[in-house]
Design an enzyme around this catalytic site. Structure first.
Site, PDB file in Angstrom:
ATOM      1  N   PRO A  10       0.850  -1.184   0.000  1.00 16.45           N
ATOM      2  CA  PRO A  10       0.000   0.000   0.000  1.00 16.45           C
ATOM      3  C   PRO A  10       0.891   1.241   0.000  1.00 16.45           C
ATOM      4  CG  PRO A  10      -0.349  -1.364   1.980  1.00 16.45           C
ATOM      5  CD  PRO A  10       0.916  -1.805   1.331  1.00 16.45           C
ATOM      6  N   THR A  11       0.457   2.308  -0.646  1.00 14.44           N
ATOM      7  CA  THR A  11       1.265   3.530  -0.628  1.00 14.44           C
ATOM      8  C   THR A  11       0.351   4.743  -0.730  1.00 14.44           C
ATOM      9  OG1 THR A  11       3.209   4.614  -1.599  1.00 14.44           O
ATOM     10  CG2 THR A  11       1.641   3.603  -3.141  1.00 14.44           C
ATOM     11  N   ASP A  41      -3.280   4.576  -2.244  1.00 15.96           N
ATOM     12  CA  ASP A  41      -4.404   5.051  -1.441  1.00 15.96           C
ATOM     13  C   ASP A  41      -4.851   6.384  -2.040  1.00 15.96           C
ATOM     14  OD1 ASP A  41      -6.176   5.967   0.440  1.00 15.96           O
ATOM     15  OD2 ASP A  41      -4.820   5.727   2.156  1.00 15.96           O
ATOM     16  N   ASP A 113       7.741   1.558   3.594  1.00 20.07           N
ATOM     17  CA  ASP A 113       8.750   2.230   4.420  1.00 20.07           C
ATOM     18  C   ASP A 113       9.674   1.267   5.173  1.00 20.07           C
ATOM     19  OD1 ASP A 113       6.577   1.394   5.945  1.00 20.07           O
ATOM     20  OD2 ASP A 113       6.730   3.054   7.359  1.00 20.07           O
ATOM     21  N   GLU A 197      -3.025  -8.465  11.405  1.00 25.33           N
ATOM     22  CA  GLU A 197      -2.297  -9.696  11.053  1.00 25.33           C
ATOM     23  C   GLU A 197      -3.091 -10.921  11.491  1.00 25.33           C
ATOM     24  OE1 GLU A 197      -1.101  -7.152  12.790  1.00 25.33           O
ATOM     25  OE2 GLU A 197       0.560  -6.298  11.612  1.00 25.33           O
TER      26      GLU A 197
END
Ligand code: UDP
Ligand code: MN
Length: 248
Positions: A10-11, A41, A113, A197
């Site tokens: 995701p970014t 996103d 990241d 998770e």
């Protein structure tokens, strides 16, 4: 054939995005048979990400899924889980576009990241059900499965003992076939961030006895939960107004 690693990232736009994506792209370039699913996103795909992927020279799918505004964190506030809509979009993309009869592979959630030693990808590549390993820069310096005679028997962590799987997104991968056996498995906004998770692993019907310890019986750290500091810039440019560079 060699199993494919489906790396789901995701970014979202912030000043540091292009630097983060350049770094992860160049890590992935060192990994054979890796397919990058990069999910923005955003309402629309951006030219920044489109250009970056074009120049990255690895196979990819460029997707987007906007975080519903009511679940978007305001800066400094981390109330809502991040990456939920984007990771779900990627899981659905795999279910729609990958033929499970012809494809061997694993799924890994690779946030933009984190810092990755390329050896972690060869550790996860051959996974029957779910592989797990330690992650650095979490908990008290690191988090890790506890391994006894080749089996995962517990966890080293600091927060959230109520969690069925008290582990980070970066600490596991699973066989892509599980997605087809469990069509409904997905992340969701109603569970808190630290439960994501566990949500996906329970959705995939995973139990402790399924877990395959990697990274030399979980004694090596090959991935770090690094976080990039927000960049504070000068408020006013000191350069001439007609001086510009291509930020995309
Ligand atoms: N992310 C996103 N939208 C957001 C915030 C984060 O798509 O509004 C992505 C981010 O780029 C990263 C993942 O979700 O790939 C996890 O976010 P982050 O690294 O901020 O979470 P943390 O590591 O701090 O838990
Ligand atoms: Mn992060």
């Amino acid at each position: 054939g060699v199993p494919i690693i489906f790396a789901i990232t995701p970014t979202y736009y912030r000043l540091e995005q292009k630097a983060e994506l350049t770094r992860i792209c160049q890590t992935f370039r060192l990994v054979k048979y890796l397919f990058w699913i990069l999910v923005e996103d955003s309402l629309d795909k951006t030219s920044l990400v489109r250009n970056l992927l074009k120049n990255c020279k690895i196979p990819y799918a460029h997707l987007n899924a906007l975080t519903p505004p009511k679940f978007k964190n305001i800066p400094g506030n981390t109330k809502f889980p991040r990456g939920v809509a984007q990771r779900n979009e990627a899981l659905d993309w795999i279910r729609t576009n990958v033929n499970p009869k012809e494809t061997q592979g694993v799924v890994y959630f690779a946030d933009d990241d984190n810092a990755y030693d390329v050896r972690i990808f060869e550790e996860m590549r051959y996974t029957n059900v779910v592989s797990v390993w330690p992650v650095g820069l979490l908990g008290h310096k690191f988090e890790s499965p506890i391994v006894k005679t080749g089996k995962v028997v517990g966890w080293i962590f600091v927060w959230g003992a109520h969690r069925p799987f008290p582990i980070d997104m970066a600490s596991f991968s699973f066989n892509v076939q599980l997605l087809f056996l469990h069509q409904e498995a997905a992340f969701n906004y109603t569970a808190q961030q630290s439960m994501q998770e566990s949500i996906i692993l329970m959705g995939l019907n995973v139990t402790m006895s399924d877990l395959e310890p990697k990274a030399n019986n979980c004694t090596e750290i090959l991935v770090w939960h690094t976080r990039t500091q927000r960049t504070i810039l000068g408020h006013q440019p000191k350069h001439p107004a007609n001086f510009s560079v291509d930020l995309e």
